[in-house]
Design an enzyme around this catalytic site. Structure first.
Site, mmCIF file in Angstrom:
data_model
loop_
_atom_site.group_PDB
_atom_site.id
_atom_site.type_symbol
_atom_site.label_atom_id
_atom_site.label_comp_id
_atom_site.label_asym_id
_atom_site.label_seq_id
_atom_site.Cartn_x
_atom_site.Cartn_y
_atom_site.Cartn_z
ATOM 1 N N SER A 133 -21.438 13.548 3.281
ATOM 2 C CA SER A 133 -21.410 13.169 1.861
ATOM 3 C C SER A 133 -22.335 11.975 1.714
ATOM 4 O O SER A 133 -22.663 11.298 2.702
ATOM 5 C CB SER A 133 -19.977 12.755 1.503
ATOM 6 O OG SER A 133 -19.944 12.036 0.294
ATOM 7 N N TYR A 146 -12.243 7.457 2.922
ATOM 8 C CA TYR A 146 -13.104 8.645 2.879
ATOM 9 C C TYR A 146 -14.472 8.315 3.472
ATOM 10 O O TYR A 146 -15.009 9.060 4.307
ATOM 11 C CB TYR A 146 -13.231 9.118 1.421
ATOM 12 C CG TYR A 146 -14.078 10.353 1.219
ATOM 13 C CD1 TYR A 146 -13.641 11.597 1.646
ATOM 14 C CD2 TYR A 146 -15.319 10.272 0.572
ATOM 15 C CE1 TYR A 146 -14.417 12.740 1.434
ATOM 16 C CE2 TYR A 146 -16.095 11.408 0.357
ATOM 17 C CZ TYR A 146 -15.644 12.638 0.789
ATOM 18 O OH TYR A 146 -16.410 13.754 0.578
HETATM 19 P P1 NDP Z 1 -12.113 21.294 -2.000
HETATM 20 O O1 NDP Z 1 -10.906 20.447 -2.114
HETATM 21 O O2 NDP Z 1 -12.390 22.310 -3.031
HETATM 22 O O3 NDP Z 1 -12.155 22.031 -0.591
HETATM 23 C C1 NDP Z 1 -11.685 21.460 0.578
HETATM 24 C C2 NDP Z 1 -11.416 22.581 1.564
HETATM 25 O O4 NDP Z 1 -11.007 21.984 2.806
HETATM 26 C C3 NDP Z 1 -10.299 23.505 1.104
HETATM 27 O O5 NDP Z 1 -10.614 24.824 1.472
HETATM 28 C C4 NDP Z 1 -9.110 23.012 1.921
HETATM 29 O O6 NDP Z 1 -8.145 24.004 2.202
HETATM 30 C C5 NDP Z 1 -9.842 22.649 3.210
HETATM 31 N N1 NDP Z 1 -8.997 21.848 4.090
HETATM 32 C C6 NDP Z 1 -8.367 20.683 3.847
HETATM 33 N N2 NDP Z 1 -7.656 20.317 4.932
HETATM 34 C C7 NDP Z 1 -7.843 21.287 5.872
HETATM 35 C C8 NDP Z 1 -7.383 21.493 7.184
HETATM 36 N N3 NDP Z 1 -6.544 20.633 7.791
HETATM 37 N N4 NDP Z 1 -7.786 22.592 7.855
HETATM 38 C C9 NDP Z 1 -8.612 23.487 7.271
HETATM 39 N N5 NDP Z 1 -9.072 23.369 6.025
HETATM 40 C C10 NDP Z 1 -8.691 22.272 5.336
HETATM 41 O O7 NDP Z 1 -13.306 20.245 -1.906
HETATM 42 P P2 NDP Z 1 -14.879 20.415 -1.724
HETATM 43 O O8 NDP Z 1 -15.282 21.821 -1.729
HETATM 44 O O9 NDP Z 1 -15.493 19.461 -2.677
HETATM 45 O O10 NDP Z 1 -15.057 19.793 -0.274
HETATM 46 C C11 NDP Z 1 -15.648 20.467 0.807
HETATM 47 C C12 NDP Z 1 -16.374 19.459 1.669
HETATM 48 O O11 NDP Z 1 -17.445 18.902 0.922
HETATM 49 C C13 NDP Z 1 -15.514 18.269 2.121
HETATM 50 O O12 NDP Z 1 -15.801 17.975 3.463
HETATM 51 C C14 NDP Z 1 -15.959 17.154 1.202
HETATM 52 O O13 NDP Z 1 -15.767 15.892 1.783
HETATM 53 C C15 NDP Z 1 -17.426 17.492 1.034
HETATM 54 N N6 NDP Z 1 -18.071 16.885 -0.126
HETATM 55 C C16 NDP Z 1 -17.663 17.184 -1.401
HETATM 56 C C17 NDP Z 1 -18.282 16.593 -2.483
HETATM 57 C C18 NDP Z 1 -17.902 16.856 -3.907
HETATM 58 O O14 NDP Z 1 -18.367 16.157 -4.822
HETATM 59 N N7 NDP Z 1 -17.074 17.848 -4.187
HETATM 60 C C19 NDP Z 1 -19.406 15.645 -2.288
HETATM 61 C C20 NDP Z 1 -19.729 15.406 -0.911
HETATM 62 C C21 NDP Z 1 -19.097 16.021 0.125
HETATM 63 P P3 NDP Z 1 -6.726 24.092 1.428
HETATM 64 O O15 NDP Z 1 -7.026 24.729 0.109
HETATM 65 O O16 NDP Z 1 -5.887 24.924 2.322
HETATM 66 O O17 NDP Z 1 -6.221 22.689 1.288
#
Ligand code: NDP
Length: 280
Positions: A133, A146
């Site tokens: 990020s 974070y």
């Molecule tokens: P979401 O919350 O939509 O997605 C997060 C995903 O991670 C979900 O599928 C969730 O599954 C999964 N997850 C959480 N904990 C676990 C675990 N223990 N094991 C397996 N899966 C897990 O957020 P984003 O799509 O935004 O985030 C995806 C990535 O992108 C992250 O790493 C985030 O830090 C990064 N990011 C996002 C930004 C943004 O603005 N959105 C900007 C920069 C980086 P479940 O539904 O089961 O909880």
């Protein structure tokens, strides 16, 4: 057909990557934690992608996912370590178990999954993508937990890339800015919960700053880039002849990276203070 595993594919960026790569002809293994999410992905992909139950903080789950994928394919061309959570709050009063939780998911989990799947990536000279990020370069106030996890992931990415050179396994670190995903609404819900748990003293010191970050996050909902913009870059990282070590995604991420790289810390502090987060 190229094969790829994406973690955290139930929503947001992970789901977008899974559907995008499947449309581009990849055989996609999509990591989810719930049967209902597996079902929903099967429907959305019209049965073309393969959901895999995978919790990145559960060693048994990781092992079983690796065993399952091995029954489907002898090798993997890509691993997209995308799963992540957002934990925010003042470091002075943050319950330490929350700091451990975010490091466990966003850092240790990524390494655990990478360890488990490298034996499948090596024969294919596969690629590893780490979802960092802009918070892996700039640590905003109240975003310490974070940002700490993403700074750590950046170091993991650099070391891993250098370690895996002998096998031509490329590692790319993705650094998106604001992307429209459920992470923002989850962040607000979590922040409200944290507020309720804080002591009166913590609320007196940091109440305004927490409200400021929550308002900022609320203001971000519905803004930012579509997750397909990240999926497009993931595809580049997986397929380019010479993938970049880092990909900044979005104008906000590019501006943040410039700020962090070229301005003295005190200038960055002044730029951040109050302007976005209403800090006390
Ligand atoms: P979401 O919350 O939509 O997605 C997060 C995903 O991670 C979900 O599928 C969730 O599954 C999964 N997850 C959480 N904990 C676990 C675990 N223990 N094991 C397996 N899966 C897990 O957020 P984003 O799509 O935004 O985030 C995806 C990535 O992108 C992250 O790493 C985030 O830090 C990064 N990011 C996002 C930004 C943004 O603005 N959105 C900007 C920069 C980086 P479940 O539904 O089961 O909880």
């Amino acid at each position: 057909m190229k094969t790829v595993l994406i973690t955290g594919a139930s929503t947001g960026i992970g789901e977008a990557c899974a559907l995008w790569l499947q449309d581009k002809g990849y055989r996609v293994f999509a990591g989810v934690r719930k049967d209902s999410d597996a079902e929903s992905l099967r429907e959305k992909s019209k049965g073309r992608l393969t959901p895999v139950l995978l919790d990145v903080v559960d060693e048994v789950s990781i092992r079983e996912a690796a065993q399952f994928i091995l029954t489907q394919t002898p090798q993997l061309d890509g691993l997209v370590n995308n799963a992540g959570i957002a934990v925010a709050g003042p470091l002075e009063f943050l319950p330490l178990e929350e700091l451990r939780r975010v490091l466990e998911v966003n850092v240790i989990g990524q390494v655990a999954v990478t360890q488990a799947f490298l034996p499948l990536l090596r024969p294919a000279k596969g690629r590893v993508v780490l979802m960092s990020s802009i918070s892996g370069r700039v640590a905003a106030p109240m975003m310490g937990p974070y940002a700490a996890s993403k700074f750590a992931l950046e170091a993991i990415g650099d070391a891993l890339r250098r370690e895996l050179k002998p096998w031509a396994i490329e590692v790319s670190i993705l650094e998106p800015g604001n992307i429209q995903t459920p992470i923002w609404s989850k962040g607000v819900a979590w922040g409200e919960e944290l507020k309720a748990r804080l002591s009166p003293e913590a609320t007196r010191f940091y109440g305004r700053a927490i409200e400021g970050i929550l308002n900022y996050i609320r203001g971000q909902e519905g803004r930012g880039l579509h997750p397909d913009e990240v999926a497009r870059v993931v595809e580049q990282a997986l397929s380019a002849t010479r993938p970049k070590t880092r990909y900044l995604i979005g104008r906000d991420a590019k501006a943040g990276a410039l700020l962090a790289r070229f301005l003295p810390d005190q200038w960055v502090d002044r730029f951040i203070a109050g302007r976005r987060f209403g800090q006390q």
